[in-house]
Design an enzyme around this catalytic site. Structure first.
Site, PDB file in Angstrom:
ATOM      1  N   GLY A 119      -0.113  -9.016   6.663  1.00  0.00           N
ATOM      2  CA  GLY A 119       0.057 -10.583   7.235  1.00  0.00           C
ATOM      3  C   GLY A 119      -0.407 -10.447   8.627  1.00  0.00           C
ATOM      4  O   GLY A 119      -0.234  -9.523   9.367  1.00  0.00           O
ATOM      5  N   ASP A 149       5.851  -2.555   7.582  1.00  0.00           N
ATOM      6  CA  ASP A 149       6.222  -1.190   6.723  1.00  0.00           C
ATOM      7  C   ASP A 149       5.488  -0.824   5.620  1.00  0.00           C
ATOM      8  O   ASP A 149       5.313   0.417   5.670  1.00  0.00           O
ATOM      9  CB  ASP A 149       7.638  -1.814   6.178  1.00  0.00           C
ATOM     10  N   THR A 196       2.332  -0.986   5.532  1.00  0.00           N
ATOM     11  CA  THR A 196       1.008  -0.255   6.532  1.00  0.00           C
ATOM     12  C   THR A 196       1.470   1.007   6.701  1.00  0.00           C
ATOM     13  O   THR A 196       0.548   2.104   6.728  1.00  0.00           O
ATOM     14  CB  THR A 196       0.341  -1.171   7.530  1.00  0.00           C
ATOM     15  N   THR A 202       5.077  -6.823  12.302  1.00  0.00           N
ATOM     16  CA  THR A 202       5.572  -7.717  11.238  1.00  0.00           C
ATOM     17  C   THR A 202       6.324  -9.167  12.177  1.00  0.00           C
ATOM     18  O   THR A 202       6.986  -9.010  13.079  1.00  0.00           O
ATOM     19  CB  THR A 202       6.843  -7.079  10.784  1.00  0.00           C
ATOM     20  N   ASP A 209       8.077 -10.920  10.635  1.00  0.00           N
ATOM     21  CA  ASP A 209       9.652 -11.194  10.296  1.00  0.00           C
ATOM     22  C   ASP A 209      10.658 -10.517  11.077  1.00  0.00           C
ATOM     23  O   ASP A 209      11.822 -10.547  10.824  1.00  0.00           O
ATOM     24  CB  ASP A 209       9.795 -10.632   8.731  1.00  0.00           C
ATOM     25  N   GLU A 244      12.049 -18.407   4.074  1.00  0.00           N
ATOM     26  CA  GLU A 244      11.324 -18.577   2.895  1.00  0.00           C
ATOM     27  C   GLU A 244      12.009 -17.484   1.621  1.00  0.00           C
ATOM     28  O   GLU A 244      11.995 -17.932   0.777  1.00  0.00           O
ATOM     29  CB  GLU A 244       9.897 -18.119   3.115  1.00  0.00           C
ATOM     30  N   ARG A 273       2.436 -18.187  12.724  1.00  0.00           N
ATOM     31  CA  ARG A 273       1.755 -16.552  12.831  1.00  0.00           C
ATOM     32  C   ARG A 273       0.166 -16.608  13.148  1.00  0.00           C
ATOM     33  O   ARG A 273      -0.197 -15.601  13.360  1.00  0.00           O
ATOM     34  CB  ARG A 273       2.044 -15.897  11.581  1.00  0.00           C
TER      35      ARG A 273
HETATM   36  N1  LIG Z   1       4.049   2.268  -0.161  1.00  0.00           N
HETATM   37  C1  LIG Z   1       2.746   2.317   0.108  1.00  0.00           C
HETATM   38  N2  LIG Z   1       2.098   3.482   0.209  1.00  0.00           N
HETATM   39  C2  LIG Z   1       0.630   3.327   0.734  1.00  0.00           C
HETATM   40  N3  LIG Z   1       0.393   2.095   1.120  1.00  0.00           N
HETATM   41  C3  LIG Z   1       0.754   1.147   1.112  1.00  0.00           C
HETATM   42  C4  LIG Z   1       2.301   0.963   0.688  1.00  0.00           C
HETATM   43  N4  LIG Z   1       2.696  -0.415   0.517  1.00  0.00           N
HETATM   44  C5  LIG Z   1       1.541  -1.076   1.063  1.00  0.00           C
HETATM   45  N5  LIG Z   1       0.763  -0.272   1.502  1.00  0.00           N
HETATM   46  C6  LIG Z   1      -0.747  -0.750   2.010  1.00  0.00           C
HETATM   47  O1  LIG Z   1      -0.563  -1.242   3.232  1.00  0.00           O
HETATM   48  C7  LIG Z   1      -1.167  -2.443   3.453  1.00  0.00           C
HETATM   49  C8  LIG Z   1      -0.425  -3.677   4.022  1.00  0.00           C
HETATM   50  O2  LIG Z   1       0.941  -3.656   3.356  1.00  0.00           O
HETATM   51  P1  LIG Z   1       1.694  -5.065   3.367  1.00  0.00           P
HETATM   52  O3  LIG Z   1       2.951  -5.013   2.562  1.00  0.00           O
HETATM   53  O4  LIG Z   1       0.516  -6.027   2.580  1.00  0.00           O
HETATM   54  O5  LIG Z   1       1.846  -5.508   4.749  1.00  0.00           O
HETATM   55  P2  LIG Z   1       2.602  -5.050   5.932  1.00  0.00           P
HETATM   56  O6  LIG Z   1       2.215  -3.610   6.404  1.00  0.00           O
HETATM   57  O7  LIG Z   1       2.707  -6.009   7.080  1.00  0.00           O
HETATM   58  O8  LIG Z   1       4.188  -4.686   5.462  1.00  0.00           O
HETATM   59  C9  LIG Z   1      -1.983  -2.649   2.292  1.00  0.00           C
HETATM   60  O9  LIG Z   1      -3.208  -2.529   2.228  1.00  0.00           O
HETATM   61  C10 LIG Z   1      -1.168  -1.907   1.259  1.00  0.00           C
HETATM   62  O10 LIG Z   1      -2.057  -1.552   0.151  1.00  0.00           O
HETATM   63  O1  LIG Z   2       0.544 -15.407   2.387  1.00  0.00           O
HETATM   64  P1  LIG Z   2       0.515 -14.007   2.793  1.00  0.00           P
HETATM   65  O2  LIG Z   2      -0.582 -13.538   3.512  1.00  0.00           O
HETATM   66  O3  LIG Z   2       0.596 -13.013   1.837  1.00  0.00           O
HETATM   67  O4  LIG Z   2       1.935 -13.842   3.821  1.00  0.00           O
HETATM   68  C1  LIG Z   2       3.090 -14.053   3.516  1.00  0.00           C
HETATM   69  C2  LIG Z   2       4.194 -13.177   4.100  1.00  0.00           C
HETATM   70  O5  LIG Z   2       3.797 -12.473   5.188  1.00  0.00           O
HETATM   71  C3  LIG Z   2       4.889 -12.452   5.999  1.00  0.00           C
HETATM   72  O6  LIG Z   2       4.695 -13.209   7.051  1.00  0.00           O
HETATM   73  C4  LIG Z   2       5.198 -10.976   6.338  1.00  0.00           C
HETATM   74  O7  LIG Z   2       4.101 -10.197   6.211  1.00  0.00           O
HETATM   75  P2  LIG Z   2       3.924  -8.646   6.493  1.00  0.00           P
HETATM   76  O8  LIG Z   2       4.915  -7.855   5.711  1.00  0.00           O
HETATM   77  O9  LIG Z   2       2.495  -8.523   6.363  1.00  0.00           O
HETATM   78  O10 LIG Z   2       4.404  -8.619   7.801  1.00  0.00           O
HETATM   79  C5  LIG Z   2       6.080 -13.053   5.312  1.00  0.00           C
HETATM   80  O11 LIG Z   2       6.874 -13.637   6.044  1.00  0.00           O
HETATM   81  C6  LIG Z   2       5.286 -13.758   4.199  1.00  0.00           C
HETATM   82  O12 LIG Z   2       5.946 -13.957   3.306  1.00  0.00           O
HETATM   83 MG   LIG Z   3       6.117  -5.687   4.722  1.00  0.00          MG
END
Ligand SMILES: Nc1ncnc2c1ncn2[C@@H]1O[C@H](COP(=O)(O)OP(=O)(O)O)[C@@H](O)[C@H]1O
Ligand SMILES: O=P(O)(O)OC[C@H]1O[C@](O)(COP(=O)(O)O)[C@@H](O)[C@@H]1O
Ligand SMILES: [Mg+2]
Length: 480
Positions: free
Chosen positions: A101, A190, A192, A218, A220, A319, A380
């Site tokens: 995000g 996390d 990523t 993040t 959050d 949320e 954000r």
């Molecule tokens: N357990 C995992 N192992 C490998 N890649 C992951 C894992 N979890 C998420 N990703 C990859 O990391 C990227 C971002 O993850 P996401 O959960 O959307 O956001 P954030 O990194 O902010 O928590 C995505 O491209 C997703 O495919």
């Molecule tokens: O609508 P999207 O882009 O999936 O984002 C919503 C979510 O992104 C967040 O901002 C957190 O995103 P990340 O885990 O990528 O940091 C949450 O608070 C929210 O639930």
């Molecule tokens: Mg996350």
């Protein structure tokens, strides 16, 4: 993910319970790599700094509140420029990717990585990967130069795009290898960084001289170990505008109620800090603190009392709060997920507004006016504020120094006010949550006057659960 801890971090112990959770280095798996003097020695801006280079032995403690006879505890390697580097400027081919995000400050981090590489280390080949992880194998790259990134810190979002999902390890590492990329900067949360850890492990398995470094992102603020994540301050500040609007609306109507929904999927930090900063909020609901609606001590009773006492009220809801109540009621314990596997949440702001309206509709003696404000994406999508801009600069520069010094498999993070290098697994193994038996949540309860919604028995259970988390782990930024 392969949780082979020895390739994720190197643990060293010392006297009096000293533990260094060190990050991996290229020389751990490639012998006899040549090193070069750090070009910063002859940089006119930096060469005058006394003790500019970080001492190889400098480490930073995770816990700063200690007891006289207690162990020295966990430490991380201090970030900063080293005397010798493992890359010549011509050799470097860097790539930057942003995933997950949006968050205020992403563009500043991109800008400062590019500028640090160019101006501090003389590197001229820096690529942006377009649109998150999948951009490695499905899109063209974007050339990044100081000129291209010159004023991007004034814009929200990320100029190289982002996405969820699309983490295909073999394709990503093939792309890194085929393009000859030898420094990969990965900005994300996390999810990523879990992805970054597997990329690092695969690169190491293939024996490539390519480093992988992360910058935790993040909105959050749910990443553990680090003091706080970049963009968090900006988000809290931006949330004030929505809370102010809710307050103005509420104050201007008879029995006016303003409801504001803020981000926070599993952690209520934005809601908690925005509430503490505003002082206009009468009720703050976060995922970590369960609540109930009906009956004695319930939320509806409190709303009624507050309106009778004060004539208006403001509610801030994260949320992720009350999701179990929504699921139970709609018989929809939805398993729907986004492309990254994150659970999709139901709209608690709408739900709570509806519950309050229905409750007062049954009591003709007390008509209310409720306004629901949902600024979630607005907080954000803004550019980072001044203090986050400086913070992003330090994170980016620290990361570049670590990468040039040959460290890999790490994130650059602030620990107790010092820049450090932290092994991936330490920031992905758990989540940072608001601890509702800590002092910060107590401050919030005392500022809003809201009930805790917990009976003495539940408080005891909560304390026991939290006592089981490793001591000191969750002590930031709650327990100040
Ligand atoms: N357990 C995992 N192992 C490998 N890649 C992951 C894992 N979890 C998420 N990703 C990859 O990391 C990227 C971002 O993850 P996401 O959960 O959307 O956001 P954030 O990194 O902010 O928590 C995505 O491209 C997703 O495919
Ligand atoms: O609508 P999207 O882009 O999936 O984002 C919503 C979510 O992104 C967040 O901002 C957190 O995103 P990340 O885990 O990528 O940091 C949450 O608070 C929210 O639930
Ligand atoms: Mg996350």
């Amino acid at each position: 993910m392969d949780n082979n801890i020895s390739v994720q971090m190197k643990v060293e112990t010392g006297d009096a319970g000293y533990v260094l959770e060190d990050v991996p280095h290229l020389s751990d798996y490639i012998p006899n790599l040549p090193t070069y003097p750090n070009p910063l020695r002859s940089n006119p801006a930096y060469s005058v700094v006394k003790q500019y280079f970080v001492d190889a032995d400098d480490t930073v403690p995770q816990k700063v509140v200690v007891h006289k006879d207690g162990p020295r505890g966990i430490h991380f390697r201090r970030a900063g420029p080293r005397q010798r580097v493992y890359f010549t400027p011509d050799e470097v081919h860097a790539a930057i990717v942003t995933c997950g995000g949006l968050c205020p400050g992403l563009n500043t981090v991109i800008r400062e990585i590019v500028c640090a590489l160019y101006h501090m280390y003389g590197v001229t080949k820096v690529l942006g990967i377009d649109g998150g992880y999948r951009g490695f194998y499905s899109k063209n790259t974007i050339t990044l130069t100081p000129k291209v990134v010159d004023d991007i810190h004034k814009r929200g979002g990320t100029i190289i795009g982002t996405s969820r999902g699309g983490h295909d390890k073999p394709k990503i590492v093939d792309s890194i290898q085929d393009r000859g990329i030898n420094q990969v900067y990965i900005i994300g949360g996390d999810g990523t960084q879990k992805g970054a850890a597997v990329i690092y492990q695969e690169i190491r398995k293939r024996g490539l001289k390519a480093v992988v470094a992360g910058i935790p992102k993040t909105i959050d603020n749910d990443i553990p170990v680090i003091d706080k994540s970049f963009g968090f301050d900006t988000a809290v500040e931006e949330a004030q505008r929505a809370i102010n609007a809710a307050h103005v609306e509420a104050e201007s109507a008879e029995n006016g109620i303003g409801v504001v929904k803020l981000m926070g999927r599993y952690s209520g930090f934005i809601a908690m800090y925005a509430t503490l900063a505003s002082r206009d909020v009468d009720l703050c609901l976060i995922p970590e603190s369960p609540f109930f609606l009906e009956g004695e001590g319930g939320l509806l009773e409190y709303v009624e009392k507050r309106l009778k006492d004060n004539g208006h009220m403001v509610i801030v809801v994260a949320e992720g709060a009350g999701q179990e109540l929504l699921a139970a009621e709609t018989l929809n314990s939805s398993t729907a997920q986004d492309a990254s596997g994150n659970k999709l949440l139901q709209d608690v702001g709408l739900w709570i507004s509806d519950k309050i309206k229905k409750h007062f509709a049954r009591q003709t003696s007390m008509p209310i006016t409720l306004k629901y404000i949902d600024p979630t994406y607005m907080i954000r999508a803004v550019p980072s504020n001044a203090s986050d801009n400086v913070y992003c600069t330090l994170l980016a520069q620290s990361c570049v120094h670590g990468v040039m010094a040959g460290y890999t498999g790490f994130v650059s993070g602030l620990v107790n006010g010092r820049q450090t290098y932290i092994p991936f697994n330490r920031i992905t193994e758990k989540q940072n949550n608001v601890v509702i038996t800590d002092r910060m949540w107590a401050r919030l309860l005392s500022s809003t006057n809201q009930p805790s919604f917990l009976g003495p028995k539940e408080v005891e259970v909560q304390k026991q659960v939290e006592a089981q988390t490793i001591e000191g782990e969750n002590s930031k930024p709650n327990d100040i």
